[in-house]
Design a protein around this motif. Sequence first.
Motif, PDB file in Angstrom:
ATOM      1  N   SER A   1      -5.234   0.713   3.711  1.00 21.56           N
ATOM      2  CA  SER A   1      -4.393  -0.205   4.490  1.00 21.56           C
ATOM      3  C   SER A   1      -4.922  -0.349   5.914  1.00 21.56           C
ATOM      4  O   SER A   1      -4.863  -1.445   6.492  1.00 21.56           O
TER       5      SER A   1
ATOM      6  N   TRP B   1      -5.342   9.297   4.022  1.00 18.75           N
ATOM      7  CA  TRP B   1      -4.701   8.673   2.863  1.00 18.75           C
ATOM      8  C   TRP B   1      -4.348   7.208   3.126  1.00 18.75           C
ATOM      9  O   TRP B   1      -4.054   6.461   2.198  1.00 18.75           O
ATOM     10  N   ASN B   2      -4.402   6.775   4.378  1.00 17.61           N
ATOM     11  CA  ASN B   2      -4.098   5.383   4.735  1.00 17.61           C
ATOM     12  C   ASN B   2      -5.341   4.531   4.969  1.00 17.61           C
ATOM     13  O   ASN B   2      -5.236   3.415   5.500  1.00 17.61           O
ATOM     14  N   TYR B   3      -6.502   5.026   4.588  1.00 19.69           N
ATOM     15  CA  TYR B   3      -7.734   4.307   4.906  1.00 19.69           C
ATOM     16  C   TYR B   3      -7.753   2.878   4.345  1.00 19.69           C
ATOM     17  O   TYR B   3      -8.253   1.959   4.990  1.00 19.69           O
TER      18      TYR B   3
ATOM     19  N   ILE C   1      -1.927   8.971  -3.224  1.00 22.55           N
ATOM     20  CA  ILE C   1      -3.200   9.529  -2.729  1.00 22.55           C
ATOM     21  C   ILE C   1      -2.935  10.742  -1.852  1.00 22.55           C
ATOM     22  O   ILE C   1      -3.605  11.770  -1.965  1.00 22.55           O
ATOM     23  N   LYS C   2      -1.926  10.626  -0.987  1.00 23.29           N
ATOM     24  CA  LYS C   2      -1.593  11.735  -0.085  1.00 23.29           C
ATOM     25  C   LYS C   2      -1.198  12.983  -0.863  1.00 23.29           C
ATOM     26  O   LYS C   2      -1.664  14.086  -0.565  1.00 23.29           O
TER      27      LYS C   2
ATOM     28  N   GLU D   1      -0.686   4.750  -1.639  1.00 21.40           N
ATOM     29  CA  GLU D   1      -1.185   5.662  -0.621  1.00 21.40           C
ATOM     30  C   GLU D   1      -0.348   6.940  -0.567  1.00 21.40           C
ATOM     31  O   GLU D   1      -0.868   8.006  -0.222  1.00 21.40           O
ATOM     32  N   SER D   2       0.927   6.845  -0.914  1.00 21.92           N
ATOM     33  CA  SER D   2       1.745   8.058  -1.035  1.00 21.92           C
ATOM     34  C   SER D   2       1.212   8.942  -2.161  1.00 21.92           C
ATOM     35  O   SER D   2       1.167  10.174  -2.039  1.00 21.92           O
TER      36      SER D   2
ATOM     37  N   SER E   1       0.807  -1.225   0.000  1.00 23.90           N
ATOM     38  CA  SER E   1       0.000   0.000   0.000  1.00 23.90           C
ATOM     39  C   SER E   1       0.841   1.276   0.000  1.00 23.90           C
ATOM     40  O   SER E   1       0.308   2.362  -0.271  1.00 23.90           O
TER      41      SER E   1
END
Length: 240
Positions: free
Chosen positions: A197, A193-195, A112-113, A109-110, A105
């Motif tokens: 994982s 942004w970590n939702y 997405i952030k 996710e990076s 992830s």
Amino acid sequence: MMERHSLVKSISLHLLPGLLVVAFYLLVAPILNHQGYPSILALGLAAFFGIVPLQLGHLYYKGYQLNGKLSLKGIIIPTQSMTVLKFTGWLIASLVILVLIGGVSFVFESNIKSMLFGWLPNWYFYDSNFQSYSKEALLITAWVRLAVDGVVLPITEELYFRGYLFHRLPENIKNKWIMGAFLFAVYHFWQPWNYASLFLISLVLIAPVVKFNNVYLSIAIHMFANIIGTILFFGQINQL
């Protein structure tokens, strides 16, 4: 018979602590940044003061109502015993799965952030830009992180979310795994942004409670996973 919460009560009890953490973090992080400390220290303090009193306070309040004393008997699910071999095997297997989830992830996710949350101020992102802080400030942060994120929060969150709330989700919820994992992910308002994982991680933490009624295994998995993260943080500091 165990009390079942309404949908509104379940959502409220899951999410309110997260809102308090965000409020504390938004207030304290800029101040600590100005004093030369990274935002992750503010997040640790926000988590400690926003989560521990509310979650443990609620558990012991309900325990006092039920038992007439400060006890979690009848509040936390009864724990079935496990052999050391089975406990250790599940712990190791779960940690391997969590490491794989984190690794897979990380990249998306990076992205997405940066794409969806790049408008936030730099100090909000607690997991980057450590080069601008002194080694002393980073070491203080790391030791606080080890105590809070490595020990206190895993115990508190697992007792609250898996030991208490999960088994009190509304009766008409068809898949409690999905509901419990979703609410635990959303509760982490400070890292949206970590939702993805966080949802998968929560499924791993729910598994021992569903299969063995053993919240202590969930605590151990959560604790060792967070301690591994803290050890990696110490490694980052040594490389600066």
